[in-house]
Design a protein around this motif. Structure first.
Motif, mmCIF file in Angstrom:
data_model
loop_
_atom_site.group_PDB
_atom_site.id
_atom_site.type_symbol
_atom_site.label_atom_id
_atom_site.label_comp_id
_atom_site.label_asym_id
_atom_site.label_seq_id
_atom_site.Cartn_x
_atom_site.Cartn_y
_atom_site.Cartn_z
ATOM 1 N N GLY A 41 31.078 -17.462 -22.203
ATOM 2 C CA GLY A 41 31.069 -17.564 -23.656
ATOM 3 C C GLY A 41 29.875 -16.913 -24.316
ATOM 4 N N TYR A 42 28.919 -16.435 -23.517
ATOM 5 C CA TYR A 42 27.707 -15.845 -24.111
ATOM 6 C C TYR A 42 28.062 -14.676 -25.029
ATOM 7 C CZ TYR A 42 23.231 -13.459 -24.550
ATOM 8 O OH TYR A 42 22.104 -12.846 -25.046
ATOM 9 N N ALA A 44 30.720 -13.886 -26.618
ATOM 10 C CA ALA A 44 31.569 -14.145 -27.775
ATOM 11 C C ALA A 44 30.880 -14.988 -28.845
ATOM 12 C CB ALA A 44 32.856 -14.851 -27.328
ATOM 13 N N GLY A 45 29.705 -15.541 -28.545
ATOM 14 C CA GLY A 45 29.054 -16.454 -29.483
ATOM 15 C C GLY A 45 27.755 -15.908 -30.019
ATOM 16 N N ASP A 46 27.032 -16.785 -30.727
ATOM 17 C CA ASP A 46 25.744 -16.384 -31.285
ATOM 18 C C ASP A 46 24.664 -17.447 -31.051
ATOM 19 O OD1 ASP A 46 26.613 -18.355 -32.979
ATOM 20 O OD2 ASP A 46 26.571 -17.120 -34.808
ATOM 21 N N GLN A 47 24.978 -18.488 -30.272
ATOM 22 C CA GLN A 47 23.992 -19.539 -30.051
ATOM 23 C C GLN A 47 22.895 -19.075 -29.114
ATOM 24 O OE1 GLN A 47 26.973 -22.046 -27.551
ATOM 25 N NE2 GLN A 47 24.953 -22.798 -26.926
#
Length: 221
Positions: A41-42, A44-47
Motif C-alpha cells: 500500500g505504500y 498508493a497512499g500518502d501516509q
C-alpha cells in the motif's frame, strides 16, 4: 531440529516492495547498496511510516529472510513500517570507526531516507537494530544520536570491549531511548569472559534503570 516459525513460509497475501539504491556517504569512503522494504500500500497512499534501520542488512536479508518475515507479519501482527537494510563490515564497528559509522547513519543516511521515502521524523518513530557486534553498535548509535533514533532492538548483545563506555553513556543519556527490545537465548553466543545472554540481561536492567520501556523475549530449550 529447529522448527522454522510460520512467518518464514511463502507469503500468501500482498507483499512489500524492495527498493535498492547505491549510497555514498562523506564520513566513510565507498559505496554501499541499501535495500529498503516498503509495506503493502505504500505506493498508493500518502501516509508516513515509522523507520527501522537494520545493521548487517545483507545478512538480515540473505540469511535471516527478514523481508519474508515482514511480508508475513506486517499488517497483521506488526504495524506497517519502512525498513532500511544497511550492509556493514566488522571493521566499522570497532574503535574509532564506530563513530564514523554512527555519523554516517544519523547525519547522512537518515536524512537521505527522509528525502526519498515517506517516513516519520520523530525520534520515537525511528529505530535501529543489530546482532552481536551490530547489536553493540546499534546500542551505541541510539545513545549517541537520540535525535535520529529513539528505539532499539538487539539480539545476541555483547559489550565487546565497550562495557564501561556503554554503561557511562546509558547513565548520561539525555534523553534516554524511548524503548528497547532485547532477545535472549539459552543457546546464545558465549566464550570465556563473554556471555551474550548475561550481558543482554545487564543491558536490560541498565536501560530500565533509566526509565526505558524494555521488552524482553527469552528462548530456552
Amino acid at each position: 531440529e529447529w522448527p522454522a516459525p510460520d512467518y518464514f513460509n511463502e507469503p500468501s497475501g500482498e507483499r512489500g516492495r524492495l527498493d535498492t539504491f547505491s549510497f555514498t556517504g562523506t564520513v566513510r569512503e565507498g559505496d554501499r547498496d541499501i535495500t529498503v522494504w516498503l509495506p503493502p500500500g505504500y505506493d498508493a497512499g500518502d501516509q508516513r511510516y515509522p523507520l527501522w534501520v537494520v545493521l548487517q542488512g545483507d545478512d538480515a536479508l540473505a540469511t535471516a529472510q527478514m523481508d519474508v518475515a515482514l511480508d508475513n507479519l506486517v499488517g497483521t501482527e506488526v504495524a506497517p513500517m519502512v525498513v532500511a537494510f544497511v550492509p556493514t563490515e566488522g571493521s566499522e564497528m570497532w574503535g574509532d570507526n564506530r563513530d564514523g559509522l554512527v555519523r554516517l547513519l544519523a547525519d547522512e543516511l537518515v536524512p537521505h531516507l527522509e528525502e526519498t521515502y515517506r517516513i516519520q521524523k520523530a525520534p520515537g518513530a525511528r529505530g535501529i537494530m543489530g546482532v552481536l557486534a551490530g547489536a553493540n553498535i546499534a546500542t551505541y548509535a541510539v545513545l549517541k544520536q537520540p535525535a535520529s533514533f529513539g528505539k532499539l532492538s538487539v539480539q545476541s548483545f555483547i559489550y565487546m570491549r565497550y562495557r564501561e563506555d556503554l554503561k557511562e553513556l546509558i547513565a548520561a543519556a539525555d534523553p534516554a531511548p524511548v524503548s528497547a527490545h532485547i532477545t535472549i537465548s539459552s543457546h546464545d553466543f558465549s566464550r570465556p569472559g563473554m556471555d551474550a545472554a548475561a550481558e543482554a540481561r545487564e543491558l536490560a536492567d541498565l536501560l530500565r534503570g533509566r526509565g526505558v520501556a524494555v521488552g524482553q523475549s527469552s528462548e530456552h530449550s
